[in-house]
Design a protein around this motif. Structure first.
Motif, PDB file in Angstrom:
ATOM      1  N   ARG A 157       0.869  -1.194  -0.144  1.00 32.90           N
ATOM      2  CA  ARG A 157       0.053   0.106   0.025  1.00 32.90           C
ATOM      3  C   ARG A 157       0.910   1.362  -0.016  1.00 32.90           C
ATOM      4  O   ARG A 157       1.959   1.335   0.720  1.00 32.90           O
ATOM      5  CB  ARG A 157      -0.943   0.172   1.283  1.00 32.90           C
ATOM      6  N   VAL A 158       0.699   2.144  -1.121  1.00 35.44           N
ATOM      7  CA  VAL A 158       1.587   3.309  -1.265  1.00 35.44           C
ATOM      8  C   VAL A 158       1.127   4.384  -0.358  1.00 35.44           C
ATOM      9  O   VAL A 158      -0.012   4.975  -0.363  1.00 35.44           O
ATOM     10  CB  VAL A 158       1.763   3.519  -2.677  1.00 35.44           C
ATOM     11  N   ASP A 159       2.042   5.027   0.291  1.00 32.95           N
ATOM     12  CA  ASP A 159       1.993   6.316   1.053  1.00 32.95           C
ATOM     13  C   ASP A 159       2.220   7.395  -0.013  1.00 32.95           C
ATOM     14  O   ASP A 159       3.419   7.614  -0.363  1.00 32.95           O
ATOM     15  CB  ASP A 159       2.845   6.527   2.330  1.00 32.95           C
ATOM     16  N   MET A 160       1.195   8.138  -0.214  1.00 33.36           N
ATOM     17  CA  MET A 160       1.395   9.124  -1.355  1.00 33.36           C
ATOM     18  C   MET A 160       1.372  10.371  -0.908  1.00 33.36           C
ATOM     19  O   MET A 160       1.184  11.267  -1.639  1.00 33.36           O
ATOM     20  CB  MET A 160       0.164   8.852  -2.214  1.00 33.36           C
ATOM     21  N   ASP A 161       1.621  10.689   0.465  1.00 33.58           N
ATOM     22  CA  ASP A 161       1.356  12.105   1.111  1.00 33.58           C
ATOM     23  C   ASP A 161       2.633  12.985   0.440  1.00 33.58           C
ATOM     24  O   ASP A 161       2.297  14.079   0.222  1.00 33.58           O
ATOM     25  CB  ASP A 161       1.770  11.998   2.505  1.00 33.58           C
ATOM     26  N   SER A 162       3.880  12.481   0.021  1.00 33.11           N
ATOM     27  CA  SER A 162       4.771  13.364  -0.394  1.00 33.11           C
ATOM     28  C   SER A 162       4.507  13.750  -1.897  1.00 33.11           C
ATOM     29  O   SER A 162       4.615  14.785  -2.224  1.00 33.11           O
ATOM     30  CB  SER A 162       6.281  12.444  -0.391  1.00 33.11           C
ATOM     31  N   PHE A 163       3.805  12.895  -2.546  1.00 29.88           N
ATOM     32  CA  PHE A 163       3.600  13.318  -3.925  1.00 29.88           C
ATOM     33  C   PHE A 163       2.275  14.250  -3.792  1.00 29.88           C
ATOM     34  O   PHE A 163       2.517  15.217  -4.593  1.00 29.88           O
ATOM     35  CB  PHE A 163       3.125  11.967  -4.720  1.00 29.88           C
ATOM     36  N   LEU A 164       1.469  13.950  -3.083  1.00 32.69           N
ATOM     37  CA  LEU A 164       0.077  14.965  -3.005  1.00 32.69           C
ATOM     38  C   LEU A 164       0.640  16.289  -2.514  1.00 32.69           C
ATOM     39  O   LEU A 164       0.316  17.398  -2.983  1.00 32.69           O
ATOM     40  CB  LEU A 164      -0.809  14.618  -2.069  1.00 32.69           C
ATOM     41  N   THR A 165       1.558  16.331  -1.461  1.00 32.52           N
ATOM     42  CA  THR A 165       2.189  17.729  -1.238  1.00 32.52           C
ATOM     43  C   THR A 165       2.893  18.486  -1.990  1.00 32.52           C
ATOM     44  O   THR A 165       2.795  19.602  -2.361  1.00 32.52           O
ATOM     45  CB  THR A 165       3.337  17.596  -0.110  1.00 32.52           C
ATOM     46  N   SER A 166       3.653  17.538  -2.876  1.00 31.56           N
ATOM     47  CA  SER A 166       4.585  18.340  -4.062  1.00 31.56           C
ATOM     48  C   SER A 166       3.718  18.797  -5.088  1.00 31.56           C
ATOM     49  O   SER A 166       3.649  19.640  -5.803  1.00 31.56           O
ATOM     50  CB  SER A 166       5.226  17.055  -4.731  1.00 31.56           C
ATOM     51  N   MET A 167       2.652  17.931  -5.440  1.00 29.92           N
ATOM     52  CA  MET A 167       1.437  18.525  -6.287  1.00 29.92           C
ATOM     53  C   MET A 167       0.995  19.597  -6.064  1.00 29.92           C
ATOM     54  O   MET A 167       0.664  20.555  -6.628  1.00 29.92           O
ATOM     55  CB  MET A 167       0.502  17.350  -6.805  1.00 29.92           C
ATOM     56  N   THR A 168       0.495  19.951  -4.829  1.00 30.61           N
ATOM     57  CA  THR A 168       0.111  20.997  -4.291  1.00 30.61           C
ATOM     58  C   THR A 168       0.968  22.240  -4.359  1.00 30.61           C
ATOM     59  O   THR A 168       0.546  23.366  -4.790  1.00 30.61           O
ATOM     60  CB  THR A 168      -0.357  20.958  -2.726  1.00 30.61           C
ATOM     61  N   GLU A 169       2.191  22.185  -4.068  1.00 30.33           N
ATOM     62  CA  GLU A 169       3.159  23.136  -4.016  1.00 30.33           C
ATOM     63  C   GLU A 169       3.266  23.576  -5.370  1.00 30.33           C
ATOM     64  O   GLU A 169       3.488  24.751  -5.962  1.00 30.33           O
ATOM     65  CB  GLU A 169       4.527  22.646  -3.453  1.00 30.33           C
ATOM     66  N   LEU A 170       3.436  22.504  -6.435  1.00 31.75           N
ATOM     67  CA  LEU A 170       3.754  22.860  -7.770  1.00 31.75           C
ATOM     68  C   LEU A 170       2.587  23.534  -8.454  1.00 31.75           C
ATOM     69  O   LEU A 170       2.755  24.509  -9.235  1.00 31.75           O
ATOM     70  CB  LEU A 170       3.821  21.153  -8.569  1.00 31.75           C
ATOM     71  N   GLU A 171       1.287  23.321  -7.874  1.00 30.50           N
ATOM     72  CA  GLU A 171       0.238  24.013  -8.467  1.00 30.50           C
ATOM     73  C   GLU A 171       0.277  25.382  -8.122  1.00 30.50           C
ATOM     74  O   GLU A 171      -0.136  26.389  -8.962  1.00 30.50           O
ATOM     75  CB  GLU A 171      -1.472  23.434  -7.818  1.00 30.50           C
ATOM     76  N   LYS A 172       0.663  25.913  -6.761  1.00 26.07           N
ATOM     77  CA  LYS A 172       0.801  27.335  -6.540  1.00 26.07           C
ATOM     78  C   LYS A 172       2.017  27.993  -7.571  1.00 26.07           C
ATOM     79  O   LYS A 172       1.645  29.153  -7.843  1.00 26.07           O
ATOM     80  CB  LYS A 172       1.372  27.112  -4.877  1.00 26.07           C
ATOM     81  N   VAL A 173       3.044  27.198  -7.749  1.00 25.45           N
ATOM     82  CA  VAL A 173       4.021  27.713  -8.541  1.00 25.45           C
ATOM     83  C   VAL A 173       3.575  28.097  -9.970  1.00 25.45           C
ATOM     84  O   VAL A 173       3.737  29.167 -10.536  1.00 25.45           O
ATOM     85  CB  VAL A 173       5.316  26.930  -8.762  1.00 25.45           C
ATOM     86  N   THR A 174       2.893  27.199 -10.715  1.00 26.58           N
ATOM     87  CA  THR A 174       2.214  26.902 -11.985  1.00 26.58           C
ATOM     88  C   THR A 174       1.178  28.142 -11.922  1.00 26.58           C
ATOM     89  O   THR A 174       1.108  28.897 -12.842  1.00 26.58           O
ATOM     90  CB  THR A 174       1.707  25.935 -12.434  1.00 26.58           C
ATOM     91  N   THR A 175       0.419  28.390 -11.141  1.00 28.43           N
ATOM     92  CA  THR A 175      -0.486  29.263 -11.008  1.00 28.43           C
ATOM     93  C   THR A 175      -0.095  30.769 -10.849  1.00 28.43           C
ATOM     94  O   THR A 175      -0.531  31.567 -11.829  1.00 28.43           O
ATOM     95  CB  THR A 175      -1.469  29.121  -9.710  1.00 28.43           C
ATOM     96  N   SER A 176       0.961  30.827 -10.041  1.00 30.19           N
ATOM     97  CA  SER A 176       1.566  32.313 -10.022  1.00 30.19           C
ATOM     98  C   SER A 176       2.200  32.861 -11.254  1.00 30.19           C
ATOM     99  O   SER A 176       2.419  33.876 -11.691  1.00 30.19           O
ATOM    100  CB  SER A 176       2.549  32.276  -8.740  1.00 30.19           C
ATOM    101  N   ALA A 177       2.668  31.729 -12.201  1.00 32.78           N
ATOM    102  CA  ALA A 177       3.440  31.693 -13.470  1.00 32.78           C
ATOM    103  C   ALA A 177       2.275  31.694 -14.228  1.00 32.78           C
ATOM    104  O   ALA A 177       2.724  31.853 -15.549  1.00 32.78           O
ATOM    105  CB  ALA A 177       4.303  31.162 -13.581  1.00 32.78           C
ATOM    106  N   ASP A 178       1.067  31.520 -14.310  1.00 35.08           N
ATOM    107  CA  ASP A 178      -0.009  31.504 -15.276  1.00 35.08           C
ATOM    108  C   ASP A 178       0.049  30.332 -16.040  1.00 35.08           C
ATOM    109  O   ASP A 178       0.086  30.636 -17.304  1.00 35.08           O
ATOM    110  CB  ASP A 178      -0.161  32.890 -16.022  1.00 35.08           C
ATOM    111  N   ILE A 179       0.508  29.258 -15.782  1.00 32.77           N
ATOM    112  CA  ILE A 179       1.070  28.220 -16.434  1.00 32.77           C
ATOM    113  C   ILE A 179       0.073  27.049 -16.259  1.00 32.77           C
ATOM    114  O   ILE A 179      -0.234  26.470 -14.957  1.00 32.77           O
ATOM    115  CB  ILE A 179       2.359  27.479 -16.154  1.00 32.77           C
TER     116      ILE A 179
END
Length: 523
Positions: free
Chosen positions: A94-116
């Motif tokens: 069973r995969v613990d996906m917390d690191s991946f989900l946290t990374s995706m949330t942070e990535l969304e903030k970066v891409t949103t701020s850059a309008d990507i």
């Protein structure tokens, strides 16, 4: 009847080992004097024996034949399971996906701020029809993609490929989308997925691609097929698992591409076949066990890029964060773009490729797509864990131009003269620092240099040639002490970060110096 089959199998196994006794003995003798632990030596013996044994594939096929004759569905110690569609499924923890989900949330903030636009692509669940997939103690490879999609759907733009299988007339069926004997999608499955991604980005985000009608029309390709037994069937052979057809699509139209693979110091240009394929079809002794999946892409490389030299410069530049499930898809996507950059987070090893590429390059879209459990276990946004090393006081020297072993030359191209405080422009999209640093004690380059931004730690690109430094100090040891580091301005949390710290790892990597801190203020 079953007793006779098992008895025959045991006799054949004994004969197999007898035939290969001399090879096993040679492998053991070769490792008796080798350096390493007993476990490492045994692994080397096993590897060498596996590579050299005679009749190996015939023995595996026989093993699979007996499994089938006994109507068994499980291979080995619950390593693989054949489902009712004759697809070989792979159980995993069973995969613990917390690191991946946290990374995706942070990535969304970066891409949103850059309008990507950021697009998470949900693949169909490969083990969807397997009764055992309801287990509470383990997963099957192929389940994680849709599970992540369920969690992210309210936070990130999610694109479910499986839904389109019942809507698009060119869509593959479920059993055409996945190989029976391999974890990956079929070539057509990846080709069609790439096509669907371009259509989605065009309709949803207004991105205009080069020529999707030409690129994603299979009549414009020569199709070459090979019998293929993939990575989930190599322990049981074709009599148990069957085989697949692996297809190569070679463009009939003119292509001119460049592959840039910095992690391997590789760059080459030419047509699609020369640059995006690895030439397996021209090797001697190819057979059904040739692993055709890696005939595309740069498997185990964390970062590489395809540049389409026939496309205009303003054609889409796409960043793909993926495991090997989209290596073929990325290759065909590149024919419809100016450039496609691929990041495989499983092989980052702590290097901040994502932070650097988001800071230095403009992308029209970022696509995330994967299937491997390791892909979903990995955090990839930017954070690096410091190893526990003894800390030494700051470096000081009267003749050093800088502060405690480090000198900052420029911020975003502006000369800052190693100022103690740095002005960050409010309209900046990225932050780039260039400078040089060394270990004073040994008058040698550092072994590594890191930048800490709040809770994030990213690795600087270190070892850049700086002849101006070695000339000034008349010391060739200081020639390769330059560094650069780039990150998205969003990492500064809208001005909430008021200081940056550089951490220098000593020459031999056994210690680190007390951080060198620079204060930030904002205009």
């Amino acid at each position: 009847g079953n007793i006779l089959i098992v008895t025959a199998f045991c006799m054949i196994l004994l004969s197999f080992l007898t035939l290969n006794y001399s090879r096993l003995k040679t492998s053991i003798l070769e490792q008796q004097t080798a350096v390493g632990t007993l476990q490492q030596k045994l692994m080397l013996v096993e590897g060498k024996f596996r590579e050299s044994i005679r009749y190996r594939t015939k023995f595996i096929d026989l093993y699979g034949f007996i499994l089938k004759a006994l109507n068994l569905k499980i291979v080995g110690n619950f390593e693989f399971i054949k489902d009712e569609y004759n697809i070989i499924q792979t159980p995993c923890e069973r995969v613990d996906m917390d690191s991946f989900l946290t990374s995706m949330t942070e990535l969304e903030k970066v891409t949103t701020s850059a309008d990507i636009p950021l697009l998470y692509v949900t693949l169909p669940e490969k083990a969807k029809y397997l009764e055992l997939s309801k287990s509470d103690t383990f997963d099957f490879v192929g389940q994680q993609s849709s599970r992540v999609g369920e969690v992210l759907q309210d936070k990130v733009d999610c694109f479910d490929i499986g839904i389109l299988m019942n809507q698009d007339e060119d869509a593959p069926s479920f059993d055409e989308f996945f190989f029976k004997t391999d974890l990956h999608c079929t070539s057509y499955g990846e080709f069609w997925t790439a096509k669907m991604i371009t259509e989605y980005l065009r309709q949803h985000d207004g991105i205009e691609f080069v020529d999707s009608e030409m690129v994603f029309n299979l009549s414009n390709y020569e199709t070459v097929s090979y019998e293929f037994i993939g990575n989930t069937a190599r322990s049981a052979g074709e009599y148990f698992a069957g085989s697949d057809s692996f297809e190569l699509y070679k463009p009939k139209f003119e292509t001119n591409l460049t592959l840039v693979n910095p992690s391997a110091s590789e760059e080459k240009s030419g047509d699609f076949e020369h640059v995006l394929l690895n030439g397996y079809e021209y090797k001697e002794n190819i057979d059904k066990y040739t692993y055709w999946v890696t005939n595309y892409g740069r498997f185990t490389s964390p970062y590489y890029r395809y540049v389409n030299n026939t496309a205009p410069e303003d054609a889409p530049h796409i960043l793909v964060i993926s495991d090997s499930v989209f290596m073929r898809g990325a290759a065909y996507l590149a024919l419809d773009c100016r450039a496609v950059t691929i990041l495989d987070t499983r092989f980052f090893n702590g290097t901040a490729y994502l932070a650097n590429t988001l800071g230095t390059e403009h992308y029209d879209a970022v696509i995330v797509i994967g299937i491997d459990p390791m892909f979903f276990k990995t955090g990839f946004a930017s954070s690096i864990e410091f190893s526990s090393l003894p800390e030494k006081p700051p470096q000081t020297a009267e003749d050093w131009i800088g502060t405690n072993g480090i000198c900052l030359d420029t911020y975003n191209g502006e000369n800052i003269g190693n100022a103690d405080t740095i002005l960050i422009h409010k309209d900046a999209v990225r932050v780039e620092f260039i400078g040089w640093a060394a270990d004073f004690k040994d008058r040698q380059p550092l072994s590594a240099l890191y930048l800490q931004i709040g809770q994030r730690v990213i690795q600087c690109k270190y070892g850049i040639e700086r002849t101006s430094v070695s000339d000034h100090y008349q010391d060739e040891n200081l020639k390769y002490t330059g560094f650069s580091v780039t990150f998205p301005v969003d990492y500064l949390s809208d001005g909430q970060i008021d200081a940056l710290s550089f951490v220098q790892i000593g020459t031999d990597g056994t210690y680190r110096y007390e951080p060198v801190t620079y204060q930030l203020y904002y205009d």
